[in-house]
Design an enzyme around this catalytic site. Structure first.
Site: not given
Length: 502
Positions: A238, A268, A292, A346-347, A364
């Site tokens: 990205q 959050h 983040d 990779d999830a 998230d």
């Protein structure tokens, strides 16, 4: 004809094939960055590009004399058009209404020129090889070049050079092919001095663009953002942009706002505390996405939590939030905590390999604007995550806006229910995004609204929780399909609903 010609031109096949695919990938990536990260952008770009190549191949039959000379001129044109394409698109994105006309015009022009290259090369080589050998050699070099381009583009070029520099670099390579042919075969080429001079001037111009690519990128991106850009980087996954106005920081991924520091606490806090406050004995927490560290910051407010595992695909993202002083101040150095383990993977793949279980799971991910993210909202993925959830645990999923995209929101809810999870949908207002939705899911229907919340919160309270659990008529439940890997209806819902407000 010089005996070196076949070897030089076969090398040219390799170079032009590599360059051609790089231009196609640049156009698709740029379209995703500027027009939205959607499979539609890549699909239409590839379709137009291949169709234009077909037009170029058809037009090649009209080039009957001085084929070498024509080939050199086309290489120069491809190099110039391909080299400056990303600069033009970035600079003009905000200033012209018909941006798609420019985008597809450049894609078509580049495709036509690239489509001319191989047929002309084959005609030049036709008297040097038998037909079967000619076809074999040309397409072998063509496909090897395409393979190289597809590998180095995401792994090397985007992370280390970026789109603008990459375009200029391969423009230079294209024109260098023209110059190489000029130098080696002067006797066979009419007006060779003119073509050689044109090649050198083009290379120098493209080289100048390459040297100043960073400044060009910064200037063009500054036209797209209202605030000052203080950080920009392209990773393998990205484009990360960080802006600042006064004390307010904003993070953009591929042009999409991810948070604004003046109100991210609303998002959050709502993401974490309604679920975690109901689990006083929670010890182990899993966060998927959230690179983040802002969700981690909220979870670390609970002393009973002993271990937090964060799985985020992009190391460039997590590294930024582990090192940048302003961001460390925002996330309270959460990713540097001894309780936190950061995994860049990779999830979907990571989750399938896990045997550990967790008391609280935060999902998230970015919004399901394309199929690569949409797979992380499918019943297949939720079935895997369900196995990672302890019997008395809670999972929470960010689920886009129930006001702007109600079908998308309720599709997430229905998909969670389809794998046997009990759900508790809720929502809150985040000024930067509007009304935003979340869904808690658990193996047993045991959730009770907490009577109180920890004291150091800015937004979430017992009273605000009452409002978050209430859905008025304009956000009421919709009938939708289950999001599956083989249909990805959620991506279609999301695109349709958000297109009406963008």
């Amino acid at each position: 004809m010089n005996n070196k010609l076949p070897a030089v031109l076969l090398l040219s096949v390799f170079v032009v094939a590599t360059c051609g695919l790089i231009y196609e990938l640049i156009a698709g990536t740029l379209a995703s960055y500027l027009l939205g990260d959607s499979v539609t952008q890549f699909s239409t770009i590839i379709g137009v590009y291949l169709f234009s190549m077909g037009i170029g191949s058809w037009l090649s039959k009209y080039f009957e004399k001085n084929i070498l000379s024509w080939f050199i001129q086309i290489e120069i044109l491809v190099g110039i058009v391909g080299g400056i394409s990303s600069t033009l698109l970035f600079l003009l994105f905000e200033s012209i209404a018909s941006f798609r006309v420019l985008l597809y015009g450049l894609v078509s022009l580049t495709g036509i020129l690239v489509g001319l290259e191989i047929p002309l090369l084959m005609r030049i080589l036709q008297n040097r090889f038998e037909f079967k050998d000619l076809v074999s050699k040309v397409f072998t070099f063509d496909y090897i070049g395409a393979l190289l381009a597809s590998l180095i583009f995401p792994l090397v070029l985007i992370p280390y050079l970026g789109l603008v520099k990459t375009a200029y670099l391969f423009g230079i390579l294209n024109v260098s092919v023209a110059l190489l042919v000029c130098v080696n075969f002067k006797k066979e080429i009419p007006a060779v001095n003119y073509l050689q001079s044109a090649s050198i001037i083009s290379i120098l111009g493209l080289l100048l663009g390459f040297v100043y690519a960073e400044k060009i990128t910064n200037f063009s991106e500054s036209l797209s953002y209202n605030d000052t850009i203080i950080y920009s980087k392209s990773t393998s996954y990205q484009r990360i942009i960080l802006t600042k106005r006064g004390k307010v920081l904003r993070l953009f991924l591929n042009g999409n706002l991810q948070f604004s520091s003046d109100d991210e606490y609303r998002y959050h806090e709502a993401l974490v505390h309604p679920g975690l406050q109901a689990l006083p004995r929670a010890r182990k927490v899993l966060i998927m996405g959230g690179g983040d560290g802002l969700a981690v910051r909220e979870i670390l407010k609970y002393p009973n939590v002993e271990q937090i595992t964060l799985v985020d695909l992009d190391k460039g993202m997590t590294s930024l939030f582990q090192k940048n002083e302003m961001l460390l101040s925002l996330n309270k150095k959460s990713l540097l905590s001894k309780k936190v383990k950061v995994i860049n993977a990779d999830a979907f793949t990571w989750a399938r390999q896990q045997k550990d279980t967790f008391d609280f799971i935060v999902v998230d991910f970015p919004d399901p604007s394309n199929y690569s993210v949409g797979k992380l909202y499918t019943n297949s993925f939720y079935s895997i995550i369900k196995e990672l959830l302890n019997p008395d645990g809670i999972m929470v999923v960010q689920s886009t806006s129930p006001f702007v995209a109600p079908k998308s929101f309720w599709t997430v809810n229905k998909t969670l229910e389809s794998v046997g999870l009990h759900t508790v949908p809720y929502h809150n207002y985040v000024p930067s995004f509007g009304e935003w939705g979340y869904i808690m899911a658990m193996k047993k229907s045991f959730y009770k609204k907490p009577n109180s919340f920890i004291s150091n919160l800015k937004f979430v309270s017992k009273e605000s929780m009452d409002q978050m659990l209430y859905f008025p008529k304009d956000m009421a439940k919709r009938e939708t399909e289950v999001n599956k890997l083989n249909n990805q209806v959620l991506v279609k819902y999301f695109e349709d609903e958000w297109a009406s407000v963008l």
